[in-house]
Scaffold this motif. Structure first.
Motif, PDB file in Angstrom:
ATOM      1  N   THR A  51      25.672  32.261  48.543  1.00  0.00           N
ATOM      2  CA  THR A  51      26.949  31.915  48.711  1.00  0.00           C
ATOM      3  C   THR A  51      27.794  32.739  47.228  1.00  0.00           C
ATOM      4  O   THR A  51      27.268  32.930  46.284  1.00  0.00           O
ATOM      5  CB  THR A  51      27.290  30.458  48.361  1.00  0.00           C
ATOM      6  N   LEU A  52      28.781  33.286  47.508  1.00  0.00           N
ATOM      7  CA  LEU A  52      29.588  34.150  46.442  1.00  0.00           C
ATOM      8  C   LEU A  52      30.924  33.267  46.512  1.00  0.00           C
ATOM      9  O   LEU A  52      31.535  33.060  47.332  1.00  0.00           O
ATOM     10  CB  LEU A  52      30.061  35.613  47.267  1.00  0.00           C
ATOM     11  N   ASP A  53      31.129  32.799  45.182  1.00  0.00           N
ATOM     12  CA  ASP A  53      32.167  31.944  44.904  1.00  0.00           C
ATOM     13  C   ASP A  53      33.193  32.789  44.054  1.00  0.00           C
ATOM     14  O   ASP A  53      32.918  33.544  43.426  1.00  0.00           O
ATOM     15  CB  ASP A  53      31.958  30.459  44.339  1.00  0.00           C
ATOM     16  N   ALA A  54      34.318  31.931  43.521  1.00  0.00           N
ATOM     17  CA  ALA A  54      35.280  32.201  42.659  1.00  0.00           C
ATOM     18  C   ALA A  54      34.670  32.597  41.344  1.00  0.00           C
ATOM     19  O   ALA A  54      35.361  33.535  40.565  1.00  0.00           O
ATOM     20  CB  ALA A  54      36.683  31.575  42.492  1.00  0.00           C
ATOM     21  N   ASP A  55      33.725  31.825  40.781  1.00  0.00           N
ATOM     22  CA  ASP A  55      33.167  32.262  39.651  1.00  0.00           C
ATOM     23  C   ASP A  55      32.403  33.484  39.719  1.00  0.00           C
ATOM     24  O   ASP A  55      32.459  34.339  38.789  1.00  0.00           O
ATOM     25  CB  ASP A  55      32.295  31.443  39.011  1.00  0.00           C
ATOM     26  N   ASP A  56      31.650  33.653  40.696  1.00  0.00           N
ATOM     27  CA  ASP A  56      30.821  34.860  40.869  1.00  0.00           C
ATOM     28  C   ASP A  56      31.802  36.251  40.872  1.00  0.00           C
ATOM     29  O   ASP A  56      31.560  37.120  40.045  1.00  0.00           O
ATOM     30  CB  ASP A  56      30.055  34.885  42.109  1.00  0.00           C
ATOM     31  N   ALA A  57      32.712  36.181  41.667  1.00  0.00           N
ATOM     32  CA  ALA A  57      33.789  37.198  41.675  1.00  0.00           C
ATOM     33  C   ALA A  57      34.235  37.424  40.344  1.00  0.00           C
ATOM     34  O   ALA A  57      34.592  38.616  39.827  1.00  0.00           O
ATOM     35  CB  ALA A  57      34.975  36.802  42.535  1.00  0.00           C
ATOM     36  N   ALA A  58      34.837  36.478  39.629  1.00  0.00           N
ATOM     37  CA  ALA A  58      35.250  36.427  38.075  1.00  0.00           C
ATOM     38  C   ALA A  58      34.146  37.068  37.253  1.00  0.00           C
ATOM     39  O   ALA A  58      34.262  37.994  36.319  1.00  0.00           O
ATOM     40  CB  ALA A  58      35.542  34.963  37.558  1.00  0.00           C
ATOM     41  N   TRP A  59      32.989  36.856  37.292  1.00  0.00           N
ATOM     42  CA  TRP A  59      31.975  37.495  36.439  1.00  0.00           C
ATOM     43  C   TRP A  59      31.922  38.961  36.760  1.00  0.00           C
ATOM     44  O   TRP A  59      31.811  39.745  35.883  1.00  0.00           O
ATOM     45  CB  TRP A  59      30.540  36.941  37.049  1.00  0.00           C
ATOM     46  N   CYS A  60      32.053  39.219  38.081  1.00  0.00           N
ATOM     47  CA  CYS A  60      32.048  40.769  38.358  1.00  0.00           C
ATOM     48  C   CYS A  60      33.100  41.286  37.827  1.00  0.00           C
ATOM     49  O   CYS A  60      33.166  42.474  36.996  1.00  0.00           O
ATOM     50  CB  CYS A  60      32.053  40.871  40.045  1.00  0.00           C
ATOM     51  N   ALA A  61      34.459  40.848  37.961  1.00  0.00           N
ATOM     52  CA  ALA A  61      35.614  41.508  37.062  1.00  0.00           C
ATOM     53  C   ALA A  61      35.171  41.508  35.757  1.00  0.00           C
ATOM     54  O   ALA A  61      35.624  42.461  35.290  1.00  0.00           O
ATOM     55  CB  ALA A  61      36.768  40.714  37.837  1.00  0.00           C
ATOM     56  N   CYS A  62      34.854  40.453  35.171  1.00  0.00           N
ATOM     57  CA  CYS A  62      34.700  40.398  33.705  1.00  0.00           C
ATOM     58  C   CYS A  62      33.740  41.459  33.207  1.00  0.00           C
ATOM     59  O   CYS A  62      34.096  42.250  32.321  1.00  0.00           O
ATOM     60  CB  CYS A  62      33.957  39.330  33.359  1.00  0.00           C
ATOM     61  N   ILE A  63      32.674  41.754  33.882  1.00  0.00           N
ATOM     62  CA  ILE A  63      31.684  42.887  33.708  1.00  0.00           C
ATOM     63  C   ILE A  63      32.546  44.147  33.811  1.00  0.00           C
ATOM     64  O   ILE A  63      32.151  45.131  32.836  1.00  0.00           O
ATOM     65  CB  ILE A  63      30.455  42.466  34.638  1.00  0.00           C
ATOM     66  N   LEU A  64      32.984  44.278  34.872  1.00  0.00           N
ATOM     67  CA  LEU A  64      33.683  45.553  35.104  1.00  0.00           C
ATOM     68  C   LEU A  64      34.786  46.042  34.318  1.00  0.00           C
ATOM     69  O   LEU A  64      35.064  47.241  34.270  1.00  0.00           O
ATOM     70  CB  LEU A  64      34.086  45.791  36.697  1.00  0.00           C
ATOM     71  N   THR A  65      35.461  45.036  33.801  1.00  0.00           N
ATOM     72  CA  THR A  65      36.603  45.223  32.949  1.00  0.00           C
ATOM     73  C   THR A  65      36.298  45.043  31.619  1.00  0.00           C
ATOM     74  O   THR A  65      37.120  45.066  30.547  1.00  0.00           O
ATOM     75  CB  THR A  65      37.732  44.591  33.185  1.00  0.00           C
ATOM     76  N   ALA A  66      34.933  44.871  30.992  1.00  0.00           N
ATOM     77  CA  ALA A  66      34.678  44.715  29.459  1.00  0.00           C
ATOM     78  C   ALA A  66      35.175  45.771  28.717  1.00  0.00           C
ATOM     79  O   ALA A  66      35.422  46.946  29.097  1.00  0.00           O
ATOM     80  CB  ALA A  66      33.285  44.556  29.458  1.00  0.00           C
ATOM     81  N   GLY A  67      35.548  45.646  27.490  1.00  0.00           N
ATOM     82  CA  GLY A  67      35.786  46.634  26.564  1.00  0.00           C
ATOM     83  C   GLY A  67      35.125  47.921  26.499  1.00  0.00           C
ATOM     84  O   GLY A  67      35.679  49.053  26.419  1.00  0.00           O
ATOM     85  N   ALA A  68      33.825  47.555  26.678  1.00  0.00           N
ATOM     86  CA  ALA A  68      33.012  48.931  26.442  1.00  0.00           C
ATOM     87  C   ALA A  68      33.002  50.035  27.498  1.00  0.00           C
ATOM     88  O   ALA A  68      32.884  51.269  27.552  1.00  0.00           O
ATOM     89  CB  ALA A  68      31.655  48.863  26.289  1.00  0.00           C
ATOM     90  N   VAL A  69      33.514  49.543  28.768  1.00  0.00           N
ATOM     91  CA  VAL A  69      33.545  50.289  29.866  1.00  0.00           C
ATOM     92  C   VAL A  69      34.868  50.267  30.515  1.00  0.00           C
ATOM     93  O   VAL A  69      35.392  51.140  31.330  1.00  0.00           O
ATOM     94  CB  VAL A  69      32.505  50.006  31.197  1.00  0.00           C
ATOM     95  N   ALA A  70      36.038  49.925  29.852  1.00  0.00           N
ATOM     96  CA  ALA A  70      37.260  49.752  30.429  1.00  0.00           C
ATOM     97  C   ALA A  70      37.854  51.023  30.653  1.00  0.00           C
ATOM     98  O   ALA A  70      38.861  51.063  31.638  1.00  0.00           O
ATOM     99  CB  ALA A  70      38.173  48.713  29.374  1.00  0.00           C
ATOM    100  N   HIS A  71      37.603  52.073  29.853  1.00  0.00           N
ATOM    101  CA  HIS A  71      38.381  53.314  30.207  1.00  0.00           C
ATOM    102  C   HIS A  71      37.539  54.348  30.689  1.00  0.00           C
ATOM    103  O   HIS A  71      37.771  55.557  30.435  1.00  0.00           O
ATOM    104  CB  HIS A  71      39.047  53.802  28.711  1.00  0.00           C
ATOM    105  N   GLN A  72      36.416  53.865  31.322  1.00  0.00           N
ATOM    106  CA  GLN A  72      35.565  54.873  32.006  1.00  0.00           C
ATOM    107  C   GLN A  72      35.681  54.560  33.357  1.00  0.00           C
ATOM    108  O   GLN A  72      35.912  53.760  33.900  1.00  0.00           O
ATOM    109  CB  GLN A  72      34.139  54.823  31.480  1.00  0.00           C
ATOM    110  N   PRO A  73      35.311  55.817  34.394  1.00  0.00           N
ATOM    111  CA  PRO A  73      35.538  55.403  35.726  1.00  0.00           C
ATOM    112  C   PRO A  73      34.070  54.640  36.254  1.00  0.00           C
ATOM    113  O   PRO A  73      33.112  54.705  35.603  1.00  0.00           O
ATOM    114  CB  PRO A  73      35.057  56.776  36.309  1.00  0.00           C
ATOM    115  N   VAL A  74      34.409  53.995  37.168  1.00  0.00           N
ATOM    116  CA  VAL A  74      33.238  53.284  37.728  1.00  0.00           C
ATOM    117  C   VAL A  74      32.304  54.097  38.012  1.00  0.00           C
ATOM    118  O   VAL A  74      32.233  55.068  38.679  1.00  0.00           O
ATOM    119  CB  VAL A  74      33.732  52.234  38.988  1.00  0.00           C
ATOM    120  N   SER A  75      30.900  53.640  37.702  1.00  0.00           N
ATOM    121  CA  SER A  75      29.600  54.665  38.230  1.00  0.00           C
ATOM    122  C   SER A  75      29.074  54.256  39.580  1.00  0.00           C
ATOM    123  O   SER A  75      29.520  53.148  40.162  1.00  0.00           O
ATOM    124  CB  SER A  75      28.725  54.275  37.034  1.00  0.00           C
TER     125      SER A  75
END
Length: 191
Positions: A51-75
């Motif tokens: 099951t994928l819930d709102a918290d799982d989606a929020a984790w993904c968004a948090c990881i993908l927009t973290a400061g260390a990667v925020a200005h790099q293209p998605v790999s």
């Protein structure tokens, strides 16, 4: 975007990426939690396996927009990890947030790999940003290998991501293809 509030501090630190490689790894931890219903991303809450819930989606968004990667293209590795999460989740209770995030992350990766400018992840992946406001509008600008890679990720899947299929059809310009050819490329049939 902040991490879900129900998470212990040590989980937040463990999933805070320092580079795109560690972001991809953090996404696999989310995937494992989706598959088993257990692990650091599910602590402190009831989570059913597959099951994928709102918290799982929020984790993904948090990881993908973290400061260390925020200005790099998605790999590619990050995009592939998102496809794995999509495949692992047979049930959804996230109000479509993950599908939106997946489509935007794939478009971000495809555009950047094709040499096109992309906005920072915090803008591109935001639920408040319309994908059409930044993603490329013409198929000739996207590398054909990118379109084929996306299509290969979508072929034969039991769950079709309508947002992603629509993105391929409109944003990547595949809408210029005859419907029968688009259907064959994506194996999406009647959506």
């Amino acid at each position: 975007m902040s991490a879900p509030n129900t998470k212990p501090a040590e989980t937040l630190v463990a999933l805070q990426p320092s580079c795109r490689k560690s972001a991809a790894h953090a996404l696999t931890i989310v995937r494992d939690g989706v598959i088993t219903g257990e692990g650091p991303t599910t602590r402190g809450r009831i989570h059913f396996s597959r099951t994928l819930d709102a918290d799982d989606a929020a984790w993904c968004a948090c990881i993908l927009t973290a400061g260390a990667v925020a200005h790099q293209p998605v790999s590619r590795a990050e995009a592939e990890a998102l496809f794995e999460i999509n495949d692992a989740a047979t049930e959804r209770s996230d109000d479509g947030r993950f599908d939106d995030l997946l489509a935007k992350a794939v478009a971000h990766h495809a555009a950047s790999e094709s040499g096109l400018p992309v906005p920072p992840r915090t803008v591109a992946l935001s639920p408040d940003t319309d994908i059409a406001s930044w993603a490329p509008a013409h198929a000739k600008k996207i590398d054909a290998q990118m379109v084929e890679w996306i299509a290969s990720q979508m072929r034969g899947k039991r769950r079709h991501n309508r947002t992603l299929a629509r993105m391929v059809a409109t944003v990547l310009g595949a809408a210029a293809l005859p419907l029968s050819q688009l259907s064959n490329v994506l194996d999406i049939g009647m959506m």
